[in-house]
Motif scaffolding. Structure first.
Motif, PDB file in Angstrom:
ATOM      1  N   VAL A 192       4.179  -4.269  68.044  1.00 34.87           N
ATOM      2  CA  VAL A 192       5.190  -4.650  68.891  1.00 34.87           C
ATOM      3  C   VAL A 192       5.314  -3.778  70.367  1.00 34.87           C
ATOM      4  O   VAL A 192       5.272  -4.367  71.293  1.00 34.87           O
ATOM      5  CB  VAL A 192       6.655  -4.786  68.259  1.00 34.87           C
ATOM      6  N   GLU A 193       5.665  -2.518  69.978  1.00 34.37           N
ATOM      7  CA  GLU A 193       5.541  -1.524  71.237  1.00 34.37           C
ATOM      8  C   GLU A 193       4.283  -1.697  71.940  1.00 34.37           C
ATOM      9  O   GLU A 193       4.653  -1.762  73.296  1.00 34.37           O
ATOM     10  CB  GLU A 193       5.884  -0.068  70.835  1.00 34.37           C
ATOM     11  N   MET A 207      10.743 -10.120  77.618  1.00 30.05           N
ATOM     12  CA  MET A 207       9.996 -10.224  76.148  1.00 30.05           C
ATOM     13  C   MET A 207      11.340 -10.772  75.286  1.00 30.05           C
ATOM     14  O   MET A 207      12.460 -10.535  75.325  1.00 30.05           O
ATOM     15  CB  MET A 207       9.633  -8.843  75.597  1.00 30.05           C
ATOM     16  N   GLN A 208      10.682 -11.458  73.945  1.00 24.29           N
ATOM     17  CA  GLN A 208      11.761 -12.017  73.189  1.00 24.29           C
ATOM     18  C   GLN A 208      11.047 -11.718  71.918  1.00 24.29           C
ATOM     19  O   GLN A 208       9.869 -11.915  71.631  1.00 24.29           O
ATOM     20  CB  GLN A 208      11.970 -13.345  73.248  1.00 24.29           C
ATOM     21  N   LEU A 209      11.843 -10.973  71.044  1.00 27.74           N
ATOM     22  CA  LEU A 209      11.275 -10.867  69.474  1.00 27.74           C
ATOM     23  C   LEU A 209      12.096 -11.631  68.659  1.00 27.74           C
ATOM     24  O   LEU A 209      13.365 -11.712  68.647  1.00 27.74           O
ATOM     25  CB  LEU A 209      11.628  -9.209  69.195  1.00 27.74           C
ATOM     26  N   ALA A 227      17.209  -3.919  59.925  1.00 31.08           N
ATOM     27  CA  ALA A 227      16.987  -2.506  60.381  1.00 31.08           C
ATOM     28  C   ALA A 227      15.525  -2.524  61.015  1.00 31.08           C
ATOM     29  O   ALA A 227      15.448  -1.910  62.239  1.00 31.08           O
ATOM     30  CB  ALA A 227      16.829  -1.701  59.107  1.00 31.08           C
ATOM     31  N   LEU A 228      14.721  -3.183  60.635  1.00 34.46           N
ATOM     32  CA  LEU A 228      13.342  -3.111  61.143  1.00 34.46           C
ATOM     33  C   LEU A 228      13.335  -3.780  62.400  1.00 34.46           C
ATOM     34  O   LEU A 228      12.777  -3.179  63.698  1.00 34.46           O
ATOM     35  CB  LEU A 228      12.310  -3.618  60.448  1.00 34.46           C
ATOM     36  N   MET A 229      14.155  -5.057  62.861  1.00 35.59           N
ATOM     37  CA  MET A 229      14.206  -5.581  63.943  1.00 35.59           C
ATOM     38  C   MET A 229      14.785  -4.961  64.905  1.00 35.59           C
ATOM     39  O   MET A 229      14.363  -4.719  66.248  1.00 35.59           O
ATOM     40  CB  MET A 229      14.665  -7.121  63.541  1.00 35.59           C
ATOM     41  N   ARG A 233      13.066  -3.461  68.430  1.00 38.18           N
ATOM     42  CA  ARG A 233      13.691  -3.864  69.718  1.00 38.18           C
ATOM     43  C   ARG A 233      14.036  -2.734  70.376  1.00 38.18           C
ATOM     44  O   ARG A 233      13.878  -2.706  71.909  1.00 38.18           O
ATOM     45  CB  ARG A 233      15.311  -4.717  69.669  1.00 38.18           C
ATOM     46  N   THR A 234      14.519  -1.596  69.954  1.00 42.92           N
ATOM     47  CA  THR A 234      14.679  -0.415  70.562  1.00 42.92           C
ATOM     48  C   THR A 234      13.322   0.173  71.326  1.00 42.92           C
ATOM     49  O   THR A 234      13.168   0.518  72.409  1.00 42.92           O
ATOM     50  CB  THR A 234      15.144   0.685  69.882  1.00 42.92           C
ATOM     51  N   LEU A 235      12.153  -0.040  70.582  1.00 47.91           N
ATOM     52  CA  LEU A 235      11.026   0.563  70.954  1.00 47.91           C
ATOM     53  C   LEU A 235      10.318  -0.309  72.169  1.00 47.91           C
ATOM     54  O   LEU A 235       9.999   0.086  73.248  1.00 47.91           O
ATOM     55  CB  LEU A 235       9.985   0.638  69.747  1.00 47.91           C
TER      56      LEU A 235
END
Length: 377
Positions: A192-193, A207-209, A227-229, A233-235
């Motif tokens: 993702v990052e 971007m959209q996750l 928690a993972l999402m 998102r922070t990264l």
């Protein structure tokens, strides 16, 4: 061809993107890849551009002029760009103020960028789930960079290169680029990052996750938790602005689904292009005969075989096919050209490009209980 001012933010990218009135036109007839985790079952068929305009005309007649008109699904809009470009042209003529956009894996987007801009496209959403060819191989069962499927390692490298080139070419053409990334826990969460950083460096603007949310219990472990999402998102936000996860731009609109074809007055049957009667395995242009299926005694039955008009003759051949199959509401083939699709659509016969068994495909359209596995696009 007119388009919204390039200085104005695209309605799908601004803070009010979730509230924009959208209409999604499902005219993409061909898939360019298949996810390993795609849901089983029946995929909807694509609409011909003229049929898609019925959706737009209905919205306009109801006083609901869309702010955004998007070309999305059921295949990839750029795998066979003809219907996409025609739908854009027709939509622009009807709604000169609407923002036009499309969602694609990106194969072919680099070469088509100037033409998309000329048709008024202001935003392209790229579906980028990884920037490592190895991670791409873990995500896709097959990828077609061209007309034919190639070995997955080669295709994965081609996809990564095509997506990078697409961002650069689209930006050079004045088209904004948004990245949609679906997160599969344990498969591509580490990507993702890197996706965000790579796409930002190339010129993507947002971007959209989206978490994988498949209903198949076999893939339940792939659904990422909150928690993972949140961590991802922070990264990703270190590199690109993130859109609200509720703004499902790039996903089919629930208020504008592709209407499934079905029997109607005087049209109870389905025509099939098949060499042996077992699989939908013949292109419409090569069909020498049509198998005609319809309801009989509460069951689906083969009701006859009709010889197809001889090849040649241009549009007249497809007009003759329309006459021959005037009691059919759908025609199944392994593929079909844009011209016959358009002509037959105008005559009330929808052409669906399908893969798989005849029995399952026909039962699915006629509402039978024994649906075989097949894919229609």
């Amino acid at each position: 061809m007119t388009s919204p001012s390039p200085t104005a933010p695209h309605p799908c990218l601004g803070p009010r993107s979730a509230g924009a009135v959208r209409l999604h036109l499902p005219v993409a007839v061909r898939a360019s890849a298949r996810s390993r985790f795609a849901p089983a079952g029946e995929a909807p068929g694509a609409l011909a551009p003229e049929q898609a305009m019925d959706l737009l005309d209905a919205a306009l007649a109801a006083g609901a002029e869309p702010q955004v008109i998007a070309i999305t699904g059921p295949g990839d809009p750029l795998a066979a760009p003809g219907p996409t470009l025609e739908a854009l042209r027709l939509a622009r003529a009807r709604c000169p103020r609407a923002a036009l956009c499309l969602t694609t894996l990106g194969l072919g987007a680099g070469a088509l960028a100037p033409e998309l801009a000329a048709h008024g496209v202001g935003l392209v959403t790229l579906l980028v789930d990884a920037v490592s060819p190895e991670a791409v191989q873990a995500l896709y069962a097959w990828i077609r960079p061209g007309v034919h499927t190639v070995a997955l390692p080669e295709a994965a490298r081609a996809l990564v290169e095509a997506q990078a080139g697409a961002v650069s070419a689209l930006r050079a053409a004045g088209i904004a680029v948004k990245i949609n990334t679906t997160v599969y826990a344990g498969v591509n969460d580490a990507q993702v990052e890197p996706v965000a950083a790579t796409m930002a460096a190339l010129g993507a603007g947002a971007m959209q996750l989206m978490p994988y949310a498949g209903a198949d219990d076999d893939w339940a472990a792939l659904r990422p938790g909150p928690a993972l999402m949140a961590r991802l998102r922070t990264l990703a936000a270190r590199h690109l602005p993130l859109l609200d996860g509720k703004a499902r731009c790039g996903a089919p609109a629930p208020d504008a689904p592709a209407p499934a074809p079905g029997p109607g007055p005087g049209r109870p049957n389905v025509a099939v292009c098949s060499l042996g009667g077992v699989a939908v395995d013949q292109h419409l242009g090569q069909a020498a005969r049509f198998l005609i299926y319809g309801p009989e005694g509460g069951l689906t039955a083969l009701r006859g075989v009709r010889p197809a008009p001889a090849p040649g003759g241009g549009d007249a051949r497809w007009e003759a096919v329309a006459e021959l199959l005037d009691d059919c509401f759908a025609l199944l083939a392994s593929g079909a050209g844009e011209k016959p699709r358009a002509i037959l659509a105008r005559r009330g016969l929808r052409v669906l490009a399908c893969e798989g068994g005849v029995e399952g495909a026909v039962d699915a359209l006629l509402g039978g209980a024994n649906k075989g596995k097949r894919r229609c696009c």
